[in-house]
Structures are given as structure tokens and as C-alpha cells.
Scaffold this motif. Structure first.
Motif, PDB file in Angstrom:
ATOM      1  N   GLN A  72     -11.920  -4.404   5.132  1.00  0.00           N
ATOM      2  CA  GLN A  72     -10.468  -4.292   5.282  1.00  0.00           C
ATOM      3  C   GLN A  72     -10.045  -2.856   5.591  1.00  0.00           C
ATOM      4  O   GLN A  72      -9.172  -2.612   6.434  1.00  0.00           O
ATOM      5  CB  GLN A  72      -9.768  -4.777   4.004  1.00  0.00           C
ATOM      6  N   ASP A 113       3.572  -0.714   8.080  1.00  0.00           N
ATOM      7  CA  ASP A 113       3.238  -2.142   8.112  1.00  0.00           C
ATOM      8  C   ASP A 113       1.764  -2.382   7.803  1.00  0.00           C
ATOM      9  O   ASP A 113       1.407  -3.221   6.977  1.00  0.00           O
ATOM     10  CB  ASP A 113       3.567  -2.731   9.492  1.00  0.00           C
ATOM     11  N   ARG A 114       0.885  -1.662   8.491  1.00  0.00           N
ATOM     12  CA  ARG A 114      -0.549  -1.875   8.340  1.00  0.00           C
ATOM     13  C   ARG A 114      -1.012  -1.517   6.928  1.00  0.00           C
ATOM     14  O   ARG A 114      -1.855  -2.197   6.351  1.00  0.00           O
ATOM     15  CB  ARG A 114      -1.321  -1.036   9.364  1.00  0.00           C
ATOM     16  N   GLN A 162       0.747  -1.548   4.089  1.00  0.00           N
ATOM     17  CA  GLN A 162       1.208  -2.540   3.119  1.00  0.00           C
ATOM     18  C   GLN A 162       0.455  -3.859   3.281  1.00  0.00           C
ATOM     19  O   GLN A 162       0.156  -4.537   2.292  1.00  0.00           O
ATOM     20  CB  GLN A 162       2.719  -2.766   3.285  1.00  0.00           C
ATOM     21  N   ALA A 163       0.130  -4.225   4.518  1.00  0.00           N
ATOM     22  CA  ALA A 163      -0.628  -5.458   4.759  1.00  0.00           C
ATOM     23  C   ALA A 163      -2.023  -5.356   4.148  1.00  0.00           C
ATOM     24  O   ALA A 163      -2.521  -6.306   3.532  1.00  0.00           O
ATOM     25  CB  ALA A 163      -0.726  -5.733   6.254  1.00  0.00           C
ATOM     26  N   THR A 164      -2.660  -4.200   4.305  1.00  0.00           N
ATOM     27  CA  THR A 164      -3.999  -3.996   3.743  1.00  0.00           C
ATOM     28  C   THR A 164      -3.967  -4.025   2.225  1.00  0.00           C
ATOM     29  O   THR A 164      -4.826  -4.639   1.580  1.00  0.00           O
ATOM     30  CB  THR A 164      -4.581  -2.651   4.227  1.00  0.00           C
ATOM     31  N   SER A 172      -1.876  -5.595   0.375  1.00  0.00           N
ATOM     32  CA  SER A 172      -1.649  -6.987  -0.036  1.00  0.00           C
ATOM     33  C   SER A 172      -2.955  -7.778  -0.038  1.00  0.00           C
ATOM     34  O   SER A 172      -3.220  -8.561  -0.956  1.00  0.00           O
ATOM     35  CB  SER A 172      -0.636  -7.656   0.900  1.00  0.00           C
ATOM     36  N   VAL A 173      -3.786  -7.563   0.997  1.00  0.00           N
ATOM     37  CA  VAL A 173      -5.074  -8.259   1.079  1.00  0.00           C
ATOM     38  C   VAL A 173      -5.989  -7.817  -0.055  1.00  0.00           C
ATOM     39  O   VAL A 173      -6.671  -8.634  -0.686  1.00  0.00           O
ATOM     40  CB  VAL A 173      -5.751  -7.999   2.444  1.00  0.00           C
ATOM     41  N   ASN A 195       6.282  -0.330  15.915  1.00  0.00           N
ATOM     42  CA  ASN A 195       5.886  -1.736  15.925  1.00  0.00           C
ATOM     43  C   ASN A 195       6.905  -2.532  16.730  1.00  0.00           C
ATOM     44  O   ASN A 195       7.992  -2.852  16.252  1.00  0.00           O
ATOM     45  CB  ASN A 195       5.805  -2.256  14.487  1.00  0.00           C
ATOM     46  N   SER A 248       8.884  -5.625  15.548  1.00  0.00           N
ATOM     47  CA  SER A 248      10.024  -5.503  14.637  1.00  0.00           C
ATOM     48  C   SER A 248      11.323  -5.214  15.379  1.00  0.00           C
ATOM     49  O   SER A 248      12.384  -5.151  14.773  1.00  0.00           O
ATOM     50  CB  SER A 248       9.758  -4.377  13.620  1.00  0.00           C
TER      51      SER A 248
END
Length: 244
Positions: free
Chosen positions: A142, A159-160, A162-164, A166-167, A236, A239
Motif C-alpha cells: 500500500q 486524497d491519496r 487519506q485513502a491509504t 483508510s486501507v 485532482n 473533484s
């Protein structure tokens, strides 16, 4: 490069005081990972194991030749343990873990035949160690994806990141993809794993600890609430509104 006294940014600021320096995001990620390794004993243990394994084969033609024979005997690809550490810690660690599990049966076979590497065989067949190593493998996958995206010109860091995160948090709640190979299993690639219930429970706590520390260090290194990081969301395009 971004040193306050003698870096390029400080020198440029002499001519342009309004200039604002931003530390490389990919490098920040590497530093956050190293922070976790330095502060987590189980992570240090795995890091040292990978380095020792690499040096054992790198420094001996005989060991490399015997491992190649073991790979052929086990029916696996002929690969060698690779170096970890350095300035590109994430790619090196990911490569080392990829190779480790591809030649896992061969490594167990060869280390069982070498007296001084008996400890390596014990680790390779210890379920708690194998489970934790697979968890780290998932984490590094990840983070490597995040590192590549941070090097993209169209990346939205906020974005990236926070997405990471979360994973990573989700991986502590349920077995992650690579961890599923060994979670609840008594063997891996035909190799029987030795289970110590107490140590396995400790490793589960360690996995949660790694995630917590990683999120903490990512927050520190990236200063997630910083307006500059948050402003990267403008890059991004998804968005953006359909019409302006």
C-alpha cells in the motif's frame, strides 16, 4: 536541499523572500516508514532478518549455488534474497519480501541444511513471525502505491494519503490480502508452521501497533492538517465540478 541555513531553498530565499519550500512528499513517506521501523521491535526484527538473509547469500558463492539447487528441487523460481534499507527503503523492502515468499520453500530447505542458519529456519517456520511478515508485506504494498502516486504530477496528496490510511486501518480489522495466505493456516507452501499461541497473540497486537504508529508518523511527516497539503486536492480533476 531544504535545510534552513545552507539548503537550496534558503539560498533562493535570499533573492526571493516570499519563496516557500516544500519537502519532497515521496521522501517524507520514506522517513515516516523509517520512523516506524526505529520505534517498533517486531519491525526491527523483520528488517534485520531480511538484511541478514541477504548478506548470508550475497557474501558466499557456495550459499548462492546451494540455494539455486534448493529452488530447483522445490520447483520454484531461481531467485536470491535482495538488499533492504538505503534511501529507497520502500521499493527495496517490497522487492525483498516478494522474493522471500516466492522462494520460501527453497529457503526453508536450504537453511535447514546449514547449521549456522538454524535460527533462520526457526523464524521461517514460526507462524507468528510469518504472519507478521505477511502483514508488513501488505502494508508495504500500500505504501509503495502511495509513493508512486506521490511522484505523479496529477496527484492529490490529501486524497491519496487519506485513502491509504483508510486501507491500513481496515487491514487491522480484517485479514489483509496477503495475510489471508497464512491467517488461520497451519502451513505455507507445504511447509508446516510452528504455532505459539502467546506469541501469535502478541504479533496481532504488534500489527495494530504498527498501523497506529504509521498513521501517527504520516500525520507528523505530512502535517495532514496543513493548508498546503490540503490545497493539493485542487490537482485532482475528479473533484472539479462538471461545469465552471
Amino acid at each position: 536541499m531544504t535545510e534552513h541555513k545552507a539548503g537550496i531553498v534558503s539560498n533562493l530565499k535570499k533573492d526571493q523572500p516570499a519563496l516557500f519550500g516544500v519537502h519532497c512528499f515521496a521522501h517524507r513517506l520514506e522517513l515516516a516508514c523509517r520512523d516506524v521501523v526505529k520505534s517498533h521491535p517486531s519491525y526491527q526484527e523483520l528488517d534485520k532478518f531480511l538484511l541478514d538473509l541477504y548478506l548470508f547469500y550475497h557474501n558466499s558463492n557456495l550459499n548462492r549455488a546451494n540455494l539455486k539447487e534448493a529452488c530447483l528441487a522445490a520447483g520454484s523460481k531461481v531467485l536470491l534474497p535482495t538488499h533492504v534499507g538505503g534511501t529507497r527503503w520502500l521499493p527495496h523492502t517490497l522487492h525483498a519480501l516478494n522474493n522471500l515468499w516466492q522462494i520460501y520453500p527453497a529457503l526453508v530447505l536450504h537453511t535447514s541444511q546449514v547449521k549456522q542458519k538454524g535460527q533462520s529456519k526457526e523464524k521461517l517456520t514460526c507462524k507468528s513471525f510469518v504472519v507478521f511478515a505477511h502483514f508488513v508485506w501488505d502494508v508495504v504494498v500500500q505504501l509503495a502505491k502511495l509513493s508512486l502516486s506521490l511522484q505523479s504530477r496529477t496527484c492529490s496528496v490529501a486524497d491519496r494519503l487519506q485513502a491509504t490510511i483508510s486501507v491500513l486501518k481496515l487491514d487491522t480489522e480484517q485479514p489483509s490480502p496477503k495475510l489471508q495466505r497464512v491467517f488461520g493456516q497451519n502451513e505455507l507452501c507445504g511447509v508446516k508452521l510452528k504455532e505459539n499461541v502467546r506469541r501469535l497473540a502478541d504479533k496481532r497486537d504488534d500489527m495494530a501497533g504498527v498501523t497506529d504508529k504509521l498513521v501517527k508518523h504520516l500525520d507528523t511527516r505530512f502535517d495532514v492538517d496543513d493548508s498546503i497539503v490540503a490545497a493539493t486536492i485542487i490537482a485532482n480533476l475528479s473533484s472539479w465540478p462538471d461545469t465552471l
